[in-house]
Write a protein that holds these residues in place. Structure first.
Motif, PDB file in Angstrom:
ATOM      1  N   ALA A 193       0.840  -1.197   0.000  1.00 29.19           N
ATOM      2  CA  ALA A 193       0.000   0.000   0.000  1.00 29.19           C
ATOM      3  C   ALA A 193       0.873   1.245   0.000  1.00 29.19           C
ATOM      4  N   ILE A 194       0.454   2.220  -0.760  1.00 30.53           N
ATOM      5  CA  ILE A 194       1.059   3.549  -0.740  1.00 30.53           C
ATOM      6  C   ILE A 194       0.078   4.469  -0.030  1.00 30.53           C
ATOM      7  N   VAL A 195       0.546   5.089   1.045  1.00 28.89           N
ATOM      8  CA  VAL A 195      -0.308   5.955   1.858  1.00 28.89           C
ATOM      9  C   VAL A 195       0.291   7.355   1.848  1.00 28.89           C
ATOM     10  N   GLY A 196      -0.517   8.328   1.456  1.00 24.32           N
ATOM     11  CA  GLY A 196      -0.023   9.697   1.373  1.00 24.32           C
ATOM     12  C   GLY A 196      -0.927  10.680   2.085  1.00 24.32           C
ATOM     13  N   GLY A 197      -0.405  11.860   2.296  1.00 23.80           N
ATOM     14  CA  GLY A 197      -1.188  12.964   2.827  1.00 23.80           C
ATOM     15  C   GLY A 197      -0.724  14.238   2.154  1.00 23.80           C
ATOM     16  N   SER A 198      -1.647  15.126   1.800  1.00 18.09           N
ATOM     17  CA  SER A 198      -1.254  16.332   1.077  1.00 18.09           C
ATOM     18  C   SER A 198      -2.064  17.531   1.535  1.00 18.09           C
ATOM     19  N   ASN A 199      -1.404  18.676   1.554  1.00 20.05           N
ATOM     20  CA  ASN A 199      -2.062  19.940   1.865  1.00 20.05           C
ATOM     21  C   ASN A 199      -1.204  21.066   1.310  1.00 20.05           C
ATOM     22  N   VAL A 200      -1.740  21.847   0.384  1.00 18.18           N
ATOM     23  CA  VAL A 200      -1.021  22.989  -0.184  1.00 18.18           C
ATOM     24  C   VAL A 200      -1.918  24.223  -0.094  1.00 18.18           C
ATOM     25  N   TYR A 201      -1.376  25.275   0.450  1.00 19.12           N
ATOM     26  CA  TYR A 201      -2.064  26.538   0.673  1.00 19.12           C
ATOM     27  C   TYR A 201      -2.042  27.313  -0.640  1.00 19.12           C
ATOM     28  N   ALA A 202      -3.126  27.203  -1.447  1.00 23.34           N
ATOM     29  CA  ALA A 202      -3.109  27.762  -2.794  1.00 23.34           C
ATOM     30  C   ALA A 202      -4.159  28.842  -3.040  1.00 23.34           C
ATOM     31  N   SER A 203      -5.005  29.127  -2.058  1.00 21.48           N
ATOM     32  CA  SER A 203      -5.971  30.215  -2.220  1.00 21.48           C
ATOM     33  C   SER A 203      -6.364  30.726  -0.846  1.00 21.48           C
ATOM     34  N   GLY A 204      -7.129  31.805  -0.810  1.00 20.97           N
ATOM     35  CA  GLY A 204      -7.458  32.427   0.461  1.00 20.97           C
ATOM     36  C   GLY A 204      -8.834  32.128   1.001  1.00 20.97           C
ATOM     37  N   TRP A 205      -9.668  31.399   0.220  1.00 17.35           N
ATOM     38  CA  TRP A 205     -11.046  31.202   0.689  1.00 17.35           C
ATOM     39  C   TRP A 205     -11.099  30.431   1.999  1.00 17.35           C
ATOM     40  N   LEU A 206     -10.420  29.272   2.067  1.00 13.90           N
ATOM     41  CA  LEU A 206     -10.470  28.453   3.274  1.00 13.90           C
ATOM     42  C   LEU A 206      -9.833  29.190   4.449  1.00 13.90           C
ATOM     43  N   THR A 207      -8.750  29.903   4.183  1.00 12.46           N
ATOM     44  CA  THR A 207      -8.114  30.682   5.249  1.00 12.46           C
ATOM     45  C   THR A 207      -9.100  31.688   5.832  1.00 12.46           C
ATOM     46  N   GLY A 208      -9.822  32.372   4.954  1.00 14.09           N
ATOM     47  CA  GLY A 208     -10.808  33.332   5.425  1.00 14.09           C
ATOM     48  C   GLY A 208     -11.916  32.686   6.232  1.00 14.09           C
ATOM     49  N   ALA A 209     -12.396  31.529   5.759  1.00 14.37           N
ATOM     50  CA  ALA A 209     -13.473  30.842   6.470  1.00 14.37           C
ATOM     51  C   ALA A 209     -13.012  30.377   7.845  1.00 14.37           C
ATOM     52  N   LEU A 210     -11.798  29.833   7.910  1.00 16.89           N
ATOM     53  CA  LEU A 210     -11.272  29.368   9.189  1.00 16.89           C
ATOM     54  C   LEU A 210     -11.038  30.528  10.150  1.00 16.89           C
ATOM     55  N   ALA A 211     -10.503  31.635   9.622  1.00 10.29           N
ATOM     56  CA  ALA A 211     -10.264  32.800  10.466  1.00 10.29           C
ATOM     57  C   ALA A 211     -11.581  33.369  10.988  1.00 10.29           C
ATOM     58  N   HIS A 212     -12.596  33.397  10.131  1.00  9.34           N
ATOM     59  CA  HIS A 212     -13.884  33.960  10.506  1.00  9.34           C
ATOM     60  C   HIS A 212     -14.536  33.170  11.632  1.00  9.34           C
TER      61      HIS A 212
END
Length: 572
Positions: A193-212
């Motif tokens: 099995a190949i198990v991966g995890g990924s997260n790249v900060y590529a826009s501001g929408w989610l940041t805004g929602a989380l901050a709000h």
């Protein structure tokens, strides 16, 4: 099978990463030992769609990968236009998968057509969110942006025929993906099995929602388990692991990095609420995971906690206490240094990787076992036998707490809890002592083959390997030769070094890196390989080594392709 039945152990045999402060696992370990938070201001290009008036405070500090927009498109047969329209997560997952297989000493082509499972944890869609907010579109937009292709792109390139699943359980996605892979391996659905995890900060929408909603620290600081914790700091990165059944890994001579004694997931139900965690559910999960490997909580020496740096971090400690009290009526002698259970979190250094958070924690845990030390630079807790917890005990040295092997195997736990109530936990154990390579070469000097996509790449491979074999962790030459011969795909540009020692090997590699032509090869079988042919390397040995070892990964040629397309024109 009853819910408490002991399950067969699994093995992590390969691992790679691209995280803040770490282009590979060795750099990641140095970053952890230094303990300096890798957070900084977020560039404007990462904040497309962010409305400061709506979001309020928070989110303008993050832990970012310096060259997250780069990709060796030619290596993976991706045309330039497609690369531009690929989510950076897809690009980095291809590279980290290749390197994880190299770390395992498994030639990627040897898995073609096999029932290999691919499980990728990811919970964000920043790349697609950015395209939606700017209105850009291309024929490659679909395959470049939907979540399914985070796993499907890997399965397609490597021609893997097992399940290919992108897992989203929010912040626990990475470890949830591992739990699914573990179930499939134990059921015999696939052998690797190949198990991966990924997260790249590529826009501001989610940041805004989380901050709000108040999830992000308005001061840009991560303070896990602290009374003044005021929210988490976003982080990005991509990690990958190769997992097999332990018996299969040992038989194949794989370099076992850690043993998985248990891997499980659960949900809070209605106990925690939509965005709050629940200590009782965490205790229940830990109990189930420990039971898979028949592991006593007191045999743990370290816990890599979820602890993102919010007021709810204390619930994780409460769940741990609840679990231990079930097993012991009085004081407990934990198996960590000083008979303590040590507790730390990678988020204090590289931020909260959200969907990849569990895989970042898992990588740190594997490195703790492999290096015999628990990093302390960014703060650490120590739980005593009476379950009292001390913040940064006075006797702790800056850098790390030594945790050397002893009579009993070292064990630790890794926790990851999702904002929606999905939880995952893994129990790891140190690997068995590695056998001697015990190889017997059939000639006067061994053949060390290296290759690259072209002559420039070949020189980069030689330079990277030369630096490694000159270091203190260089394996025995027989193991290195066998790994290069049988644990790598052999690419177009090829060269060999003949050597009997690491010193001779390094000298030969340096010459290749400098563009010096190697002496003419006299063995017709090796000459055929240099010309692009195949060779049965075992025929060159009296007795081939029994195991392969971890060597440096391929030095990709990283070309910038941007975080997201910037044109508004609809391309056809």
């Amino acid at each position: 099978m009853t819910k408490n039945a002991q399950l067969a152990p699994l093995a992590i045999v390969g691992m790679s990463c691209r995280v803040p402060g770490g282009d590979d696992v060795d750099e990641f370990w140095e970053t952890l030992l230094a303990g300096r938070p890798a957070m900084g201001p977020v560039p404007a290009e990462r904040l497309v769609g962010y409305d400061a008036e709506v979001a309020g405070e928070g989110g303008l500090t993050a832990a970012l990968v310096s060259d997250v927009d780069t990709f060796d498109a030619g290596f993976f047969d991706v045309v330039g236009r497609m690369a531009v329209w690929m989510d950076p997560q897809q690009r980095l997952l291809l590279e980290t998968t290749w390197r994880a297989l190299e770390s395992a000493g498994i030639a990627p082509s040897s898995l073609r057509g096999q029932e290999v499972g691919v499980f990728v944890g990811s919970s964000t869609s920043d790349f697609r969110d950015g395209m939606i907010s700017t209105g850009v579109l291309d024929r490659y937009s679909l395959t470049g942006s939907i979540a399914a292709y985070l796993s499907n792109r890997v399965s397609n390139f490597f021609d893997l025929r097992g399940p290919s699943i992108t897992v989203d359980t929010a912040c626990s996605s990475g470890l949830s993906a591992l739990a699914l892979a573990a179930s499939g391996l134990r059921a015999g659905d696939f052998d690797t099995a190949i198990v991966g995890g990924s997260n790249v900060y590529a826009s501001g929408w989610l940041t805004g929602a989380l901050a709000h909603m108040g999830a992000l620290s308005p001061t840009g600081t991560c303070r896990p388990f602290s009374d003044d914790a005021n929210g988490y700091v976003r982080g990005e990165g991509v990690l990958c692991f190769v997992v097999k059944r332990l018996d299969d890994a040992l038989e194949a001579g794989d370099p076992v990095l850690a043993i998985i004694r248990g891997a499980a997931a659960n949900h809070d139900g209605r106990a925690g609420g939509l965005v709050k965690t629940d200590s009782g559910s965490q205790a229940r999960l830990l109990r189930r995971t420990l039971a898979q490997g028949d592991v006593d909580p007191a045999s743990l020496g370290y816990l890599e906690a979820h602890a993102p740096g919010t007021k709810l971090d204390v619930e994780e400690l409460n769940g741990l206490r609840e679990l231990v009290r079930e097993h012991a009526a009085g004081p407990v002698r934990f198996a960590g240094p000083g008979e303590r259970l040590w507790i730390g979190t990678v988020k204090a250094v590289i931020g909260h990787l959200e969907g990849a958070a569990g895989t970042a924690s898992l990588a740190k845990a594997v490195l703790v076992l492999g290096n015999g030390a628990i990093p302390t630079g960014a703060g650490i807790l120590g739980m005593d036998g009476d379950l009292e917890i001390h913040d940064q005990p006075a006797e702790v040295a800056q850098g790390s707490v030594p945790w050397e092997p002893g009579d009993a195997p070292r064990r630790l736990g890794v926790s990851s809890f999702g904002i929606g109530g999905s939880n995952a936990h893994v129990v790891l154990e140190e690997p068995p002592a590695a056998d001697s390579p015990d190889g017997s070469w059939g000639g006067t000097s061994m053949v060390f083959p290296i290759s690259g996509t072209d002559d420039d790449a070949l020189r980069r491979v030689a330079a990277r390997l030369a630096e490694f074999v000159a270091g203190p962790t260089a394996p025995e030459p027989t193991a290195t030769a066998w790994t290069l011969q049988t644990g790598r795909d052999h690419l177009t540009a090829r060269a060999v070094v003949r050597a009997s020692t690491n010193e001779e090997l390094r000298a030969g590699l340096v010459l290749i890196a400098e563009g010096v032509d190697a002496p003419e090869e006299t063995d017709p079988r090796v000459r055929e390989w240099l010309g692009g042919g195949e060779i049965d390397w075992s025929k060159l040995w009296h007795h081939p080594p029994r195991r392969r070892v971890r060597l440096p990964g391929y030095p990709f040629l990283r070309t910038p392709y941007g975080i997201a397309p910037k044109t508004r024109k609809v391309a056809r």
